[in-house]
Design an enzyme around this catalytic site. Sequence first.
Site, PDB file in Angstrom:
ATOM      1  N   ASP A 127      25.215  34.080  11.231  1.00 31.64           N
ATOM      2  CA  ASP A 127      24.251  34.356  12.312  1.00 31.64           C
ATOM      3  C   ASP A 127      23.884  33.112  13.110  1.00 31.64           C
ATOM      4  O   ASP A 127      23.404  33.225  14.235  1.00 31.64           O
ATOM      5  CB  ASP A 127      22.948  34.942  11.742  1.00 31.64           C
ATOM      6  CG  ASP A 127      23.178  36.219  10.972  1.00 31.64           C
ATOM      7  OD1 ASP A 127      22.249  36.662  10.262  1.00 31.64           O
ATOM      8  OD2 ASP A 127      24.289  36.762  11.055  1.00 31.64           O
ATOM      9  N   ARG A 162      39.252  51.523  30.395  1.00 39.83           N
ATOM     10  CA  ARG A 162      37.979  51.940  29.796  1.00 39.83           C
ATOM     11  C   ARG A 162      37.001  50.766  29.719  1.00 39.83           C
ATOM     12  O   ARG A 162      37.415  49.590  29.755  1.00 39.83           O
ATOM     13  CB  ARG A 162      38.199  52.463  28.373  1.00 39.83           C
ATOM     14  CG  ARG A 162      38.801  53.850  28.312  1.00 39.83           C
ATOM     15  CD  ARG A 162      39.213  54.206  26.915  1.00 39.83           C
ATOM     16  NE  ARG A 162      39.580  55.627  26.766  1.00 39.83           N
ATOM     17  CZ  ARG A 162      40.292  56.110  25.759  1.00 39.83           C
ATOM     18  NH1 ARG A 162      40.718  55.279  24.797  1.00 39.83           N
ATOM     19  NH2 ARG A 162      40.588  57.393  25.687  1.00 39.83           N
ATOM     20  N   LYS A 213      39.242  45.825  38.815  1.00 41.08           N
ATOM     21  CA  LYS A 213      39.224  45.391  37.400  1.00 41.08           C
ATOM     22  C   LYS A 213      39.596  46.586  36.516  1.00 41.08           C
ATOM     23  O   LYS A 213      39.078  47.683  36.705  1.00 41.08           O
ATOM     24  CB  LYS A 213      37.800  44.931  37.038  1.00 41.08           C
ATOM     25  CG  LYS A 213      37.772  43.623  36.259  1.00 41.08           C
ATOM     26  CD  LYS A 213      36.369  43.110  36.151  1.00 41.08           C
ATOM     27  CE  LYS A 213      36.112  42.223  34.979  1.00 41.08           C
ATOM     28  NZ  LYS A 213      37.196  41.557  34.322  1.00 41.08           N
TER      29      LYS A 213
END
Length: 318
Positions: A127, A162, A213
């Site tokens: 983290d 997508r 894009k």
Amino acid sequence: MTLKLAIITPGGDAPGMNAAIRAVVRASLKEGWEVFGVYRGYQGLIEKDIKQLTHRSVSGIIHLGGTILKSSRCQEIKTEQGLKKAVSTLKELNIDYLVVIGGDGSIKAAEKISKYLPVICIPASIDNDVYGTDETIGFDTAIDTAVEAIDKIRDTATSFERVFVVEVMGREHGFLALSVAVASGAEVVIIPEIKYNLDKIAKKIKQDKQKGKSSEIIIFAEGAGNVEEFALKLETKTGIPTRVSSLGYIQRGGSPSARSRILASLFGEYAVKLIKERQKNKVVVIQNNKIYHLDVKTVIANEKQIDSHLLSILESLG
Ligand code: F6P
């Protein structure tokens, strides 16, 4: 004087923890000290699951992910009774120092133990959310692991034109998500520290589509909310097919990168130097490439801030 050390890896495992264990053991044995390993984190400490370590105990582990000492999510250590049991294990064995290799949660528990016995903490977590250190052990490896997966997701996102929302770990912080976003060339990053604007994101994605894009990657930190909900709302607003891919626990494993191994070795060696100087209740840190240390109390009393420059790079290059 022959000191007796105990090493523990109580929190989420991180690649490089074994390299840190190896460094602490080898440097300590060189001082003629005795070193013990606590197995299964704080639960193991409470249950007296502790064994002496030798030079051979840490042979051939520098490249191994995970922790040879294992870990656990221990609630009992948060109770007065559990804390007392943990301390009594250390006292019974005449342990002089506890070396804690772990992240934010592990260091907070170490501070409680420091009231009874000196601790030295080595920050290790994917983290990277420990205050006062630029980097924690395992962070660099987790970035590489996530980026390798995202590069693959980019292939299918482009083939199908997508939008992919990729959820990454990081508990309540966005440090891993932000670095992964920059490294993978993601168009958007969503982190708990900054409230996102769905309309603004939808507008950007539609504009990108109009400019030709053929794929969008959005990195979503797990602490920022419900990733499925976000993706559904976004698809509804943009009308562009949107999929979710949660990377999950692969980010925690794997052989540590060279950088993670070097950081772990530097941290482990420095921790032993602090003990040699009889320094107490410190956290080993790296700041601007210099290894240093801070008081445990300072580290747990402060919250690490997001690197705004890294965020601006993403916006200007995305
Ligand atoms: O702290 C490391 C971490 O991997 C976080 O990024 C994540 O949210 C958490 O541990 C998962 O905890 P557990 O391993 O108990 O599911």
